[in-house]
Design a protein around this motif. Sequence first.
Motif, PDB file in Angstrom:
ATOM      1  N   ILE A 183       1.073  -0.868  -0.354  1.00  0.00           N
ATOM      2  CA  ILE A 183      -0.243  -0.677   0.048  1.00  0.00           C
ATOM      3  C   ILE A 183       0.895   1.273  -0.351  1.00  0.00           C
ATOM      4  O   ILE A 183       0.505   2.175  -0.279  1.00  0.00           O
ATOM      5  CB  ILE A 183      -0.862   0.181   0.923  1.00  0.00           C
ATOM      6  CG1 ILE A 183      -0.370   0.237   2.866  1.00  0.00           C
ATOM      7  CG2 ILE A 183      -2.585  -0.948   0.940  1.00  0.00           C
ATOM      8  CD1 ILE A 183      -1.272   0.113   3.377  1.00  0.00           C
ATOM      9  N   ASP A 184       2.579   1.518   0.154  1.00  0.00           N
ATOM     10  CA  ASP A 184       3.130   2.366  -0.477  1.00  0.00           C
ATOM     11  C   ASP A 184       2.825   3.175  -1.332  1.00  0.00           C
ATOM     12  O   ASP A 184       2.513   3.142  -2.569  1.00  0.00           O
ATOM     13  CB  ASP A 184       4.681   1.702  -0.206  1.00  0.00           C
ATOM     14  CG  ASP A 184       5.143   1.194   0.813  1.00  0.00           C
ATOM     15  OD1 ASP A 184       4.072   1.596   1.775  1.00  0.00           O
ATOM     16  OD2 ASP A 184       5.852   0.251   0.841  1.00  0.00           O
ATOM     17  N   GLY A 185       2.919   4.595  -1.090  1.00  0.00           N
ATOM     18  CA  GLY A 185       2.316   5.575  -2.323  1.00  0.00           C
ATOM     19  C   GLY A 185       1.029   5.865  -2.157  1.00  0.00           C
ATOM     20  O   GLY A 185       0.562   6.766  -3.553  1.00  0.00           O
ATOM     21  N   LEU A 186      -0.245   5.409  -1.691  1.00  0.00           N
ATOM     22  CA  LEU A 186      -1.387   5.035  -1.918  1.00  0.00           C
ATOM     23  C   LEU A 186      -1.740   6.584  -0.674  1.00  0.00           C
ATOM     24  O   LEU A 186      -0.965   5.546   0.535  1.00  0.00           O
ATOM     25  CB  LEU A 186      -2.536   4.672  -1.665  1.00  0.00           C
ATOM     26  CG  LEU A 186      -2.322   2.883  -2.863  1.00  0.00           C
ATOM     27  CD1 LEU A 186      -2.705   1.614  -2.578  1.00  0.00           C
ATOM     28  CD2 LEU A 186      -2.079   3.773  -4.699  1.00  0.00           C
ATOM     29  N   ASP A 187      -2.263   7.193  -1.209  1.00  0.00           N
ATOM     30  CA  ASP A 187      -2.815   8.524  -0.023  1.00  0.00           C
ATOM     31  C   ASP A 187      -3.257   7.905   0.724  1.00  0.00           C
ATOM     32  O   ASP A 187      -3.475   8.281   2.440  1.00  0.00           O
ATOM     33  CB  ASP A 187      -3.581   9.377  -1.083  1.00  0.00           C
ATOM     34  CG  ASP A 187      -2.363  10.396  -1.490  1.00  0.00           C
ATOM     35  OD1 ASP A 187      -0.908  10.285  -1.104  1.00  0.00           O
ATOM     36  OD2 ASP A 187      -2.364  10.481  -2.906  1.00  0.00           O
ATOM     37  N   GLU A 188      -4.605   7.674   0.281  1.00  0.00           N
ATOM     38  CA  GLU A 188      -6.313   6.610   1.364  1.00  0.00           C
ATOM     39  C   GLU A 188      -6.485   5.848   1.645  1.00  0.00           C
ATOM     40  O   GLU A 188      -7.182   5.483   0.793  1.00  0.00           O
ATOM     41  CB  GLU A 188      -7.126   7.399   1.380  1.00  0.00           C
ATOM     42  CG  GLU A 188      -6.210   9.390   1.771  1.00  0.00           C
ATOM     43  CD  GLU A 188      -7.942  10.313   2.098  1.00  0.00           C
ATOM     44  OE1 GLU A 188      -8.827   9.166   2.452  1.00  0.00           O
ATOM     45  OE2 GLU A 188      -8.022  11.149   2.495  1.00  0.00           O
ATOM     46  N   PRO A 189      -5.337   4.670   1.509  1.00  0.00           N
ATOM     47  CA  PRO A 189      -5.507   2.961   1.475  1.00  0.00           C
ATOM     48  C   PRO A 189      -6.241   2.527   1.570  1.00  0.00           C
ATOM     49  O   PRO A 189      -7.316   3.164   3.033  1.00  0.00           O
ATOM     50  CB  PRO A 189      -4.595   2.167   1.051  1.00  0.00           C
ATOM     51  CG  PRO A 189      -4.035   3.454   2.363  1.00  0.00           C
ATOM     52  CD  PRO A 189      -3.807   4.957   1.665  1.00  0.00           C
ATOM     53  N   SER A 190      -7.607   1.758   1.012  1.00  0.00           N
ATOM     54  CA  SER A 190      -8.577   1.283   1.488  1.00  0.00           C
ATOM     55  C   SER A 190      -9.390  -0.926   0.507  1.00  0.00           C
ATOM     56  O   SER A 190      -8.329   0.047  -0.524  1.00  0.00           O
ATOM     57  CB  SER A 190      -9.855   2.148   1.169  1.00  0.00           C
ATOM     58  OG  SER A 190     -10.586   2.888  -0.051  1.00  0.00           O
TER      59      SER A 190
END
Length: 619
Positions: A183-190
């Motif tokens: 999930i690295d680099g994702l602003d608001e991972p879901s």
Amino acid sequence: MKKMKYVFAAAALLSAVACNKEIQETRTEGEGSLSLSVSVPQTRAALTADELLNTASVKIYMADFSGLVREYTYADAPSVIYLPADAYRVDVAAGECVKAQPSLASWEQKSYKGSKEFTITAGNNIPVQVEATVSNAATLVNFDQSIADNFSEGYSLAVALDGTEASLVYDASKSGAEGYFIIDGLDEPSFTWTFSGTLAKDGSSFTRTGSIPAIEAGKSYKLTLRYTIKDGDIDLTLLVDYSTEVIEDVVVFEPVSTGLSASSIYEIWAGHATVHADVDESEFSDPSAVKFAYRVKNSDVWTTVDAVRTSEGVYDAVLTGLSGSTEYEYKLVIAGADQGDVLSFTTEASPNVPNASFDYVSLVSGGSYYKWYDTSSSVTEAQTMFWGSGNGEGSEGVKGSASMGMVITVPDDADKAHGDRSVCAQSGAILGMLAAGNIFTGHFAGLVGTSGGKVCFGRPWTSRPTGVRLYVKYTTGKVDVIKDLPEGASMTSSDMDRANIKIALGTWDYKKYGGDRDCPILVNTTDKSTFVDYYTDASTIANGELTLYGEGFEQINNGEKVAAETTTWRQVTIPLVYHTETEYPTHIVISAAASIYGDYFTGCSSSKFWLDGVELLYE
């Protein structure tokens, strides 16, 4: 969830080839250095330990975040890194995330990240240790039984990383499996999820969707799906457990240090112990020069043993001939010189079973038969019951075979091999049924009408013996009572009977096995489902077995059947085979029978099996 450490013993993964080739790895004024080398033990990660090391990314930044100073991969590492005296931070990444084209979703491939701040001082060399933990967000899906009950085969739950094409599809075969998302680099991972299935009752399609917002790296999200019917409407409930904070793996990148490394508590037995050391092989390159020395603490004599190189820089040895409940100290010796600190350990206790020679007996109140304890004895261990028999205890406990006129276990003062007397388990016949002579750790739990009996096996026990040694003697004849046999067994009236003794250590829960806290295993001879096979039983830690054949043979632990004198006293050793060495037992079972198939009421009614001098071995 438990943390499992993978220790890349001996080096901070700060040594890899410099991507900036203009920076020379040589020392100048005002600089200090990092000395680095790596040895790699076994790892359970999907990527091998070597792969994790060789592909790991190491970046060194100024501590004030003013810029990247060095960037390395491990495969072409320099042995020394020189840096100007200052404060720095090192970032380590390993696993799937450092691949050129990483899989954002995977069933096996994990990613690891960690950081460490350090300070270089002029003229000094420092070691640095970086601990890299799993950086994935993980999912673990469990399908409640209600899903299988209400849906046809082929139902599934697809979990996707929102905003990407990464997804994993859980079907019934993946229930309980963990999946890993980068999930690295994702602003608001879901996560988003979609359940699809076909209702078994009418064949109609059924779909539900949902999301899990604000997911975090290093957390495992447990999803449980349940199918319900409420107010006449069908519904699918997905429960998310946010309490699981840690994914199993922790990868430790640590500096080389020649010296002892601690043993696990499970490696310290009563009679032997496994010890370990890390060795900087750039300094000590001859494996034969690596040894361990040990002694009873503060004694004068050291015993030296050769070390075994188990992987690069990692050496082990098994120290033998130890005594129970004794403190030992040990050290690492290389080329005759002591290395590092002396460590110590205390061995486990090495008790023997109470009344091991069956010397302490007393008459059952109001009866003419015996029990194997004596409440009036001056010997403490003889005052309470440890051994039981199918005789029962009459008015002092429950009725057994003696209440039906058949005494199947007796003390024998005249025929013995150790101490004052032996015990003789003698088979007989009652109402055309075999009553097998027996002696066991536990107590008789009662008759089942005239068709069988119930026995509670086991006694509290926490030590880990490696074997059992005892005296045995056996006389028998041809089988004259046949009722039943275990599946796959064969015995006819032309065969001689056999005696059998079983030993087992385990963690049997009385709530599951039907007994009581002290004697957890309840066997009902009229109900074969209660019989326990110690070779395959999940709660058995270790077991051993001896079978004596009337024809003059013996068999140990289902091994080769060999010729043996069975009709005179002999001392026999039965090794205990451990199914796991990372658990301690809670109970011990020792069970001897004059007729091996006595629980099936088959055997010779004149079989006699003598036992004496039981000794637990701790080697």
